[in-house]
Design a protein around this motif. Structure first.
Motif, PDB file in Angstrom:
ATOM      1  N   GLY A   1     -12.166   7.426   1.148  1.00 38.66           N
ATOM      2  CA  GLY A   1     -12.221   6.456   0.073  1.00 38.66           C
ATOM      3  C   GLY A   1     -11.709   5.187   0.573  1.00 38.66           C
TER       4      GLY A   1
ATOM      5  N   THR B   1       0.860  -1.286  -0.035  1.00 39.34           N
ATOM      6  CA  THR B   1       0.126   0.152  -0.106  1.00 39.34           C
ATOM      7  C   THR B   1       0.746   1.440   0.039  1.00 39.34           C
ATOM      8  OG1 THR B   1      -1.956  -1.104   1.077  1.00 39.34           O
ATOM      9  CG2 THR B   1      -1.651   1.283   1.331  1.00 39.34           C
ATOM     10  N   GLN B   2       0.597   2.315  -1.022  1.00 39.34           N
ATOM     11  CA  GLN B   2       1.278   3.409  -1.129  1.00 39.34           C
ATOM     12  C   GLN B   2       0.874   4.703  -0.491  1.00 39.34           C
ATOM     13  OE1 GLN B   2       4.705   3.308  -2.790  1.00 39.34           O
ATOM     14  NE2 GLN B   2       4.223   1.194  -2.456  1.00 39.34           N
TER      15      GLN B   2
ATOM     16  N   THR C   1      -3.297   4.513  -1.418  1.00 37.67           N
ATOM     17  CA  THR C   1      -3.699   3.388  -2.388  1.00 37.67           C
ATOM     18  C   THR C   1      -3.255   2.030  -2.067  1.00 37.67           C
ATOM     19  OG1 THR C   1      -3.645   5.195  -3.924  1.00 37.67           O
ATOM     20  CG2 THR C   1      -4.008   3.289  -4.930  1.00 37.67           C
ATOM     21  N   GLY C   2      -4.105   1.069  -2.121  1.00 40.28           N
ATOM     22  CA  GLY C   2      -3.595  -0.235  -1.992  1.00 40.28           C
ATOM     23  C   GLY C   2      -4.895  -1.001  -1.324  1.00 40.28           C
ATOM     24  N   HIS C   3      -4.423  -1.972  -0.190  1.00 45.65           N
ATOM     25  CA  HIS C   3      -5.618  -2.900   0.332  1.00 45.65           C
ATOM     26  C   HIS C   3      -5.023  -3.345   1.782  1.00 45.65           C
ATOM     27  CE1 HIS C   3      -2.775  -6.208  -0.559  1.00 45.65           C
ATOM     28  NE2 HIS C   3      -3.550  -7.034  -0.246  1.00 45.65           N
TER      29      HIS C   3
ATOM     30  N   GLU D   1     -10.072  -2.081   0.176  1.00 53.66           N
ATOM     31  CA  GLU D   1      -9.139  -1.081  -0.617  1.00 53.66           C
ATOM     32  C   GLU D   1      -9.184   0.155  -0.363  1.00 53.66           C
ATOM     33  OE1 GLU D   1     -10.235  -2.108  -4.646  1.00 53.66           O
ATOM     34  OE2 GLU D   1      -9.369  -4.256  -4.564  1.00 53.66           O
ATOM     35  N   PHE D   2      -7.968   0.748  -0.352  1.00 55.41           N
ATOM     36  CA  PHE D   2      -7.966   2.086  -0.070  1.00 55.41           C
ATOM     37  C   PHE D   2      -7.879   2.910  -1.464  1.00 55.41           C
ATOM     38  CE2 PHE D   2      -5.520   0.822   3.483  1.00 55.41           C
ATOM     39  CZ  PHE D   2      -6.447   0.590   4.517  1.00 55.41           C
ATOM     40  N   ASP D   3      -8.844   3.805  -1.946  1.00 55.11           N
ATOM     41  CA  ASP D   3      -9.011   4.281  -3.248  1.00 55.11           C
ATOM     42  C   ASP D   3      -8.580   5.783  -2.951  1.00 55.11           C
ATOM     43  OD1 ASP D   3      -9.415   5.145  -5.656  1.00 55.11           O
ATOM     44  OD2 ASP D   3     -11.589   4.766  -5.675  1.00 55.11           O
ATOM     45  N   GLY D   4      -7.374   6.038  -2.909  1.00 54.62           N
ATOM     46  CA  GLY D   4      -6.910   7.387  -2.754  1.00 54.62           C
ATOM     47  C   GLY D   4      -7.490   7.932  -1.145  1.00 54.62           C
TER      48      GLY D   4
ATOM     49  N   ARG E   1      -2.251  10.738   0.746  1.00 56.33           N
ATOM     50  CA  ARG E   1      -3.178   9.829   0.220  1.00 56.33           C
ATOM     51  C   ARG E   1      -3.052   8.117  -0.029  1.00 56.33           C
ATOM     52  NH1 ARG E   1      -8.275  12.000  -1.296  1.00 56.33           N
ATOM     53  NH2 ARG E   1      -8.193  14.317  -1.359  1.00 56.33           N
TER      54      ARG E   1
END
Length: 548
Positions: free
Chosen positions: A255, A198-199, A215-217, A276-279, A213
């Motif tokens: 998100g 995850t970034q 993004t990942g899971h 999931e992380f969407d931003g 922000r």
């Protein structure tokens, strides 16, 4: 149509009892570890957790499982989990009892035994229903970690410490109390969180500090309806810890996308998910690259709860077994009057009391973190207690279930509690690090200071109580030297756990319990319950353990 038969020889349910007043080992553990504890408060929790009303709420929360609602009827993404009202009743009871972030409140800290007090209440609530204690435990562990971001701690700490529960998703300032969870593991890594992908991209700075922000899971994301989470993500400076709220300060939804709920062996009333992380917006807690040490610090808190939780489940399984056999006739007399059944029940009682004594002792070390020796003991005894108590849990639950025979195997009525306990037991052994992780953590803790000296001081008051215990105490320095290898780390954790348990019982339990424990655990390998020697005073042991 007339009745085909008369119903008789069926035990009455174990309900409407005070789980504190009827638990002498727990009472003695509280007195030993926290002189001046608020016994009235513990009795109130005991009455609540032992009530028939709350037992029914626990049954309903397990019968009507959490349901994921990804969208509302208009097609808007909502990512909410719907629970039965019984779940919310249990959560309300746990927060009002102060099992979450309350021990960190200034008034609680001033007592000097906030963690012991909370530990005793946590064990009793586990007897009622353990599944809802996942978000409660995570809130307990996360609350102090937020100090690494003073702005967030300023805003959220009062809500985390409040004895209030509000299940509605809304901005934190509009809620009387909040809960928090964690999101660490990913598909490819599991316990190896350094493998996380995850970034976290820097997104400016505001009142809560450095904003990112994500993004990942996350592969295991328990209690997704909590108000916020601490999560791990890869920042430019390395794996870091972030604060991620469900509802952002402006009132919009973050998100965070719930993909599905886990279909688990046990822990059914609690919703565990994949997300999931969407931003998703998150704020840095601490420094970039310091995520793992921060998570390990929180893991120490939740690992204590694994020991407490298993100890509570042991007590409830034992109580159900004794209560059943005290009423059930077989072969012309009560099951509890059968010598071999007495041996089994007494053996279970000894195991339960030893688990309680060790877990409560670890809790006391959390109350005394200004003492260097207690700091060292908490580092080493926390993974030891989680390893050993949780390893014994599943075997214990199976034996207690067997005391009820086929009745213990069904999911209905009072006997169904045993089936729930059996399915629940493995989670405490796996969650927050399985057996190997705990054993290796013991080795890491030994590098932090003079563990030998700390343990020998801890064991010294028990000398002279039993020859086998004296021999084990004498052997501790050698154990710590010879078995402190990765290959033998499990043996080391077991042997130290048994020695400390024996020493604690020697200071808190009657001679019958101490003698039977030392004879069966420290003299020979204890592999099957119900193998106490002929000299064990099973009657005295059972009188102490009896829940009524």
């Amino acid at each position: 149509m007339g009745a085909t038969h008369e119903v008789f020889n069926q035990p009455l349910p174990l309900a409407d009892i005070n789980l504190f007043n009827t638990n002498r080992p727990l009472q003695d553990a509280v007195r030993f570890n926290a002189r001046g504890a608020d016994l009235a408060r513990l009795k109130a929790v005991g009455a609540l957790a032992g009530s028939a009303t709350m037992q029914n709420e626990a049954r309903l929360a397990n019968a009507h499982l959490p349901q994921l609602r990804t969208h509302d009827r208009y097609g808007h993404r909502i990512d909410e989990v719907e629970f039965h009202p019984g779940y919310h009743a249990l959560m309300r009871g746990a927060t009002e009892a102060g099992l979450h972030g309350t021990p960190y409140a200034a008034a609680e800290q001033g007592s000097g035994h906030a963690h012991v007090q909370r530990a005793a209440a946590f064990m009793m609530f586990t007897e009622l229903e353990p599944a809802i204690l996942c978000p409660i435990s995570m809130t307990y562990a996360v609350a102090p970690a937020l100090r690494d971001n003073p702005a967030i701690h300023r805003d959220w700490a009062p809500k985390l410490e409040a004895r209030a529960y509000d299940p509605v998703l809304k901005v934190w300032r509009d809620k009387p109390g909040v809960t928090m969870g964690m999101g660490m593991t990913e598909k490819q890594g599991g316990s190896d969180v350094r493998a996380n992908t995850t970034q976290a991209a820097h997104d400016g700075r505001d009142d809560w500090g450095e904003r990112y922000r994500l993004t990942g899971h996350k592969w295991f994301f328990s209690a997704p309806m909590c108000d916020a989470f601490l999560v791990l993500a890869q920042a430019p400076g390395g794996l870091s810890c972030f604060f991620l709220p469900r509802i952002l300060p402006d009132g919009t939804r973050n998100g965070l996308r719930i993909q599905r709920l886990k279909d688990k062996l046990g822990n059914k009333a609690n919703a565990s998910s994949e997300v999931e992380f969407d931003g998703a917006t998150a704020w840095l807690v601490g420094e970039e690259g310091r995520g793992v040490p921060q998570i390990l610090a929180m893991g120490t808190m939740t690992r204590l709860d694994c020991s407490l939780g298993t100890s509570g489940l042991m007590r409830q399984a034992l109580s159900q077994a004794i209560h059943h056999t005290d009423q059930r006739m077989a072969f012309g007399k009560l099951l509890a009057d059968q010598p071999l059944m007495q041996n089994v029940l007494a053996d279970l009682a000894i195991e339960s009391e030893a688990a309680c004594a060790l877990a409560m002792r670890v809790a006391r070390s959390f109350d005394q973190q200004d003492d260097a020796r207690e700091q060292l003991l908490s580092r080493v005894l926390t993974p030891i207690s989680k390893f050993w108590i949780c390893k014994r849990g599943s075997l214990f639950a199976q034996e207690a279930m067997e005391c009820l025979g086929g009745n213990g195997y069904v999911e209905e009525g009072g006997a169904g509690i045993q089936a729930r306990i059996y399915r629940e037991m493995p989670v405490n052994s796996i969650w927050e690090g399985a057996g190997n992780i705990m054993a290796l953590d013991v080795l890491r803790a030994m590098r932090k200071g003079d563990v030998t000296d700390a343990l020998m001081q801890e064991l010294a008051p028990a000398r002279g109580q039993h020859p086998a215990l004296d021999r084990m105490i004498d052997a501790v320095p050698t154990l710590l030297d010879v078995q402190a290898t990765e290959t033998t780390a499990r043996s080391l954790a077991r042997d130290v756990a048994l020695t400390v348990q024996g020493a604690l019982l020697a200071q808190t339990a009657p001679a019958a319990v101490v003698g039977a424990f030392c004879d069966s655990r420290l003299t020979t390998r204890h592999d099957v319950f119900g193998t106490l020697g002929a000299g064990a005073d099973t009657h005295a042991i059972l009188q102490r353990a009896r829940p009524a």
